[in-house]
Design a protein around this motif. Structure first.
Motif, PDB file in Angstrom:
ATOM      1  N   ILE A  26     127.741   9.338  83.924  1.00 17.48           N
ATOM      2  CA  ILE A  26     129.196   9.438  83.893  1.00 17.48           C
ATOM      3  C   ILE A  26     129.631   9.555  85.357  1.00 17.48           C
ATOM      4  CG2 ILE A  26     131.183  10.727  82.988  1.00 17.48           C
ATOM      5  CD1 ILE A  26     129.424  10.131  80.642  1.00 17.48           C
ATOM      6  N   MET A  59     132.251   9.605  68.981  1.00 16.46           N
ATOM      7  CA  MET A  59     133.202  10.452  69.687  1.00 16.46           C
ATOM      8  C   MET A  59     134.525  10.366  68.934  1.00 16.46           C
ATOM      9  SD  MET A  59     133.861  10.636  73.746  1.00 16.46           S
ATOM     10  CE  MET A  59     132.399  11.473  74.256  1.00 16.46           C
ATOM     11  N   ALA A 108     133.827   2.061  72.970  1.00 17.72           N
ATOM     12  CA  ALA A 108     134.465   2.009  74.285  1.00 17.72           C
ATOM     13  C   ALA A 108     134.484   0.572  74.804  1.00 17.72           C
ATOM     14  CB  ALA A 108     133.677   2.903  75.255  1.00 17.72           C
ATOM     15  N   VAL A 129     122.138   7.158  81.231  1.00 12.41           N
ATOM     16  CA  VAL A 129     123.598   7.149  81.134  1.00 12.41           C
ATOM     17  C   VAL A 129     124.181   8.011  82.251  1.00 12.41           C
ATOM     18  CG1 VAL A 129     125.587   7.805  79.706  1.00 12.41           C
ATOM     19  CG2 VAL A 129     123.555   6.807  78.634  1.00 12.41           C
ATOM     20  N   LYS A 143     125.512   2.509  82.031  1.00 15.66           N
ATOM     21  CA  LYS A 143     124.355   2.683  81.134  1.00 15.66           C
ATOM     22  C   LYS A 143     123.300   1.614  81.376  1.00 15.66           C
ATOM     23  CE  LYS A 143     127.015   4.813  77.419  1.00 15.66           C
ATOM     24  NZ  LYS A 143     127.293   4.890  75.981  1.00 15.66           N
ATOM     25  N   LYS A 183     123.755  18.680  74.701  1.00 18.42           N
ATOM     26  CA  LYS A 183     122.891  17.863  75.559  1.00 18.42           C
ATOM     27  C   LYS A 183     122.647  18.442  76.949  1.00 18.42           C
ATOM     28  CE  LYS A 183     122.996  13.442  73.368  1.00 18.42           C
ATOM     29  NZ  LYS A 183     123.782  12.330  72.947  1.00 18.42           N
ATOM     30  N   ILE A 243     129.617   5.897  70.330  1.00 17.78           N
ATOM     31  CA  ILE A 243     129.100   6.073  71.690  1.00 17.78           C
ATOM     32  C   ILE A 243     127.736   5.398  71.791  1.00 17.78           C
ATOM     33  CG2 ILE A 243     128.069   7.828  73.207  1.00 17.78           C
ATOM     34  CD1 ILE A 243     130.949   7.965  73.526  1.00 17.78           C
ATOM     35  N   GLU A 244     126.939   5.573  70.763  1.00 13.05           N
ATOM     36  CA  GLU A 244     125.617   4.927  70.742  1.00 13.05           C
ATOM     37  C   GLU A 244     125.094   4.856  69.313  1.00 13.05           C
ATOM     38  OE1 GLU A 244     122.262   7.027  72.274  1.00 13.05           O
ATOM     39  OE2 GLU A 244     122.893   8.932  71.444  1.00 13.05           O
ATOM     40  N   VAL A 281     131.540   4.859  82.924  1.00 13.28           N
ATOM     41  CA  VAL A 281     130.217   5.216  82.413  1.00 13.28           C
ATOM     42  C   VAL A 281     129.264   4.048  82.634  1.00 13.28           C
ATOM     43  CG1 VAL A 281     128.944   6.041  80.397  1.00 13.28           C
ATOM     44  CG2 VAL A 281     131.358   6.638  80.665  1.00 13.28           C
ATOM     45  N   LYS A 324     121.434  -1.803  74.672  1.00 11.81           N
ATOM     46  CA  LYS A 324     122.849  -1.410  74.590  1.00 11.81           C
ATOM     47  C   LYS A 324     123.744  -2.636  74.674  1.00 11.81           C
ATOM     48  CE  LYS A 324     122.328   3.314  76.372  1.00 11.81           C
ATOM     49  NZ  LYS A 324     122.175   4.077  75.133  1.00 11.81           N
ATOM     50  N   GLU A 340     131.111   1.011  80.955  1.00 16.42           N
ATOM     51  CA  GLU A 340     132.106   1.150  79.885  1.00 16.42           C
ATOM     52  C   GLU A 340     133.154   2.211  80.152  1.00 16.42           C
ATOM     53  OE1 GLU A 340     129.714   1.796  76.311  1.00 16.42           O
ATOM     54  OE2 GLU A 340     130.119   3.922  76.437  1.00 16.42           O
ATOM     55  N   GLU A 341     134.196   2.087  79.388  1.00  9.16           N
ATOM     56  CA  GLU A 341     135.348   2.982  79.426  1.00  9.16           C
ATOM     57  C   GLU A 341     134.903   4.413  79.134  1.00  9.16           C
ATOM     58  OE1 GLU A 341     139.226   3.365  76.398  1.00  9.16           O
ATOM     59  OE2 GLU A 341     137.525   2.108  75.920  1.00  9.16           O
ATOM     60  N   PHE A 342     135.457   5.366  79.868  1.00  6.87           N
ATOM     61  CA  PHE A 342     135.167   6.778  79.655  1.00  6.87           C
ATOM     62  C   PHE A 342     136.042   7.280  78.508  1.00  6.87           C
ATOM     63  CE2 PHE A 342     136.271  11.251  80.632  1.00  6.87           C
ATOM     64  CZ  PHE A 342     135.012  11.806  80.549  1.00  6.87           C
ATOM     65  N   LEU A 343     135.402   7.795  77.469  1.00  8.06           N
ATOM     66  CA  LEU A 343     136.143   8.290  76.303  1.00  8.06           C
ATOM     67  C   LEU A 343     136.141   9.810  76.303  1.00  8.06           C
ATOM     68  CD1 LEU A 343     134.614   6.009  73.500  1.00  8.06           C
ATOM     69  CD2 LEU A 343     136.792   5.679  74.707  1.00  8.06           C
ATOM     70  N   GLU A 380     132.120  15.284  70.176  1.00  5.81           N
ATOM     71  CA  GLU A 380     131.045  14.368  69.757  1.00  5.81           C
ATOM     72  C   GLU A 380     130.444  14.843  68.439  1.00  5.81           C
ATOM     73  OE1 GLU A 380     128.120  12.860  72.644  1.00  5.81           O
ATOM     74  OE2 GLU A 380     129.414  13.743  74.169  1.00  5.81           O
TER      75      GLU A 380
HETATM   76  P1  AMP Z   1     124.013   8.329  75.174  1.00  8.63           P
HETATM   77  O1  AMP Z   1     122.625   8.398  75.729  1.00  8.63           O
HETATM   78  O2  AMP Z   1     124.551   6.941  75.033  1.00  8.63           O
HETATM   79  O3  AMP Z   1     124.157   9.186  73.943  1.00  8.63           O
HETATM   80  O4  AMP Z   1     124.947   9.038  76.239  1.00  8.63           O
HETATM   81  C1  AMP Z   1     124.685  10.366  76.623  1.00  8.63           C
HETATM   82  C2  AMP Z   1     125.972  11.135  76.659  1.00  8.63           C
HETATM   83  O5  AMP Z   1     126.861  10.568  77.616  1.00  8.63           O
HETATM   84  C3  AMP Z   1     126.742  11.106  75.348  1.00  8.63           C
HETATM   85  O6  AMP Z   1     126.308  12.058  74.455  1.00  8.63           O
HETATM   86  C4  AMP Z   1     128.143  11.384  75.832  1.00  8.63           C
HETATM   87  O7  AMP Z   1     128.342  12.762  76.033  1.00  8.63           O
HETATM   88  C5  AMP Z   1     128.190  10.702  77.178  1.00  8.63           C
HETATM   89  N1  AMP Z   1     128.812   9.378  77.060  1.00  8.63           N
HETATM   90  C6  AMP Z   1     128.212   8.212  76.780  1.00  8.63           C
HETATM   91  N2  AMP Z   1     129.102   7.205  76.757  1.00  8.63           N
HETATM   92  C7  AMP Z   1     130.310   7.750  77.033  1.00  8.63           C
HETATM   93  C8  AMP Z   1     131.641   7.230  77.155  1.00  8.63           C
HETATM   94  N3  AMP Z   1     131.903   5.939  77.008  1.00  8.63           N
HETATM   95  N4  AMP Z   1     132.634   8.100  77.460  1.00  8.63           N
HETATM   96  C9  AMP Z   1     132.381   9.410  77.630  1.00  8.63           C
HETATM   97  N5  AMP Z   1     131.154   9.955  77.542  1.00  8.63           N
HETATM   98  C10 AMP Z   1     130.126   9.147  77.237  1.00  8.63           C
END
Ligand code: AMP
Ligand code: GLY
Length: 421
Positions: A155, A273, A118, A153, A143, A214, A282-283, A141, A103, A185-188, A192
């Protein structure tokens, strides 16, 4: 043609079923596959991460084309190893799979090339991470840098939670080496969208968009899982947003990887997002999503093998990638307790109709009987003219998947249905 599919979940089963439509394919092998896909592929008991054994097997069997589906073997260099033996593959090489494998790499890539994501900081020292959390905006967030089965991950809605998360990752090695570096990272906010895209490193052809679910429980409550169901297309992903994503995210990402000497070929997964300030990444994943694949591939009208080979050969611009203008819904049937502790070994039965529409993930053959062996056991997909019908049909068919302690969310697709209206 003889095809090898590396992997053994519902995603791989969906890939295999789609490949099988091509009459030139005479045999499909899966390493390791699972007991529930024996009708569609010859399952070979080699782990998806055992690259030397996979390569030996592929050479021995004279495999003409290999599809490496899961993140682990891609990040470990399975494509490089197969290509070295002259076996063409679908999937990125190791130096490109890092887009999912780290990441920190992907965040730095996006920053360097101005791809919206973010805001973030990267830490390799616990003290510095804890000091940062004392003043950063909350929620935040946390990670783990490396692969963590989608569980790395957190939150954090309080500073204490954020501190606990970095301590777990960096000091207590909760995710092993994956957590020795963390991204904070910043919460967005915003809906999705998952967009999987074929790319040969030059051309990008996005597949139909999708929406994952999820959380383990209804109304998006409970723990994060690998995904409890999906619908496609995603109603939030309008044509205007798709154009914006192509221009600001998809093409710049492929160009950035080329510029870094890390040309990406295969399926690039954009986890997006749709924030009030526009779409943000986001990823990235270096592979097909699971269970996104189980709704996306049933809508693919073009021949999957032809498209995959075009990504390998650099011919994607001349290859049609067409999707049906229909809707798909996939409902996961899991073992009660997933994603935490659950029991295994319960016999699984299907109605004939359900079996046709079901991709098997967590199941094994034991003395000739198919039994549960994993958290997510099956995914049942229906395709219909409307989303409403697809949802209704996916649930009706899922009722034909029967085993003790079976658990399904009851609201897959409901948020999408509301968004449509
Ligand atoms: P990921 O494994 O990176 O897909 O993260 C799992 C879940 O966490 C994502 O599907 C989002 O719902 C949530 N998430 C990850 N990053 C953020 C972010 N910066 N802000 C808000 N939600 C996030
Ligand atoms: N469904 C999310 C993923 O495959 O990572």
């Amino acid at each position: 043609m003889r095809i090898l599919v590396v992997g053994g979940g519902g995603r791989e089963h969906a890939i295999i079923k789609a490949l099988k439509k091509n009459p030139a394919i005479t045999e499909i092998f899966a390493t390791p596959g699972n007991g529930g896909m024996e009708k569609d592929a010859v399952c070979v008991n080699i782990g998806a991460k055992d690259i030397p054994a996979i390569v030996n097997f592929a050479v021995e069997k004279g495999i003409d084309y290999a599809v490496v589906a899961p993140d682990d073997p891609l990040v470990l260099g399975a494509v490089d190893a197969l290509e070295e033996k002259g076996i063409p593959c679908f999937g990125p090489r190791k130096n490109a799979a890092i887009i999912e494998g780290s990441k920190a790499f992907s965040k730095n890539l996006m920053k360097k090339y101005g791809i919206p994501t973010a805001a973030y900081e990267i830490f390799t020292e616990l003290e510095a991470a804890l000091a940062y959390i004392k003043t950063c905006p909350i929620p935040t967030v946390v990670k783990a840098d490396g692969l963590a089965l989608g569980k790395g991950v957190i939150i954090a809605t309080t500073r204490e939670e954020a501190m606990e998360a970095v301590t777990d990752m960096m000091a207590n090695a909760k995710f092993g080496a994956s957590g020795s570096t963390v991204v904070i990272e910043e919460f967005l906010t915003g809906p999705e969208v998952s967009v999987l895209a074929f790319t040969d490193g030059k051309t990008v052809k996005p597949m139909v968009s999708s929406m994952d679910h999820k959380r383990a429980g209804d109304n998006d409550t409970g723990l994060n899982t690998g995904g409890m169901g999906t619908v496609a297309p995603n109603p939030y992903y309008t044509e205007d947003i798709a154009r914006e994503c192509m221009e600001k995210i998809f093409l710049p990402t492929v160009a950035a990887m080329n510029n870094e000497g890390r040309t990406f070929k295969g399926c690039l997964y954009f986890g997006l997002m749709l924030t009030p300030n526009g779409p943000k990444v986001i990823e990235y994943n270096c592979r097909f999503g699971d269970p996104e694949t189980q709704v996306v591939l049933p809508l693919l009208e073009s021949d999957l093998l032809t498209v995959m080979q075009a990504t390998t050969n650099g011919m994607l611009s001349e290859t049609e990638v067409r999707f049906a203008k229909k809707h798909a819904c996939c409902v996961i049937t899991a073992s009660k307790g997933y994603p935490e502790a659950y029991e295994k070994g319960y016999p699984i039965t299907f109605t004939e109709e359900a079996e046709k529409h079901t991709y098997v993930a967590g199941a094994a053959l034991k003395d000739g009987v198919l039994v549960t062996s994993g958290g997510r056991v099956t995914g049942t997909t229906a395709v219909a003219d409307t989303l409403e019908e697809a949802i209704r049909e996916a649930y009706r068919l899922s009722d034909g998947v029967i085993f003790q302690n079976a658990y399904r969310r009851s609201d897959i697709g409901q948020r999408a249905l509301k968004a449509e209206k």
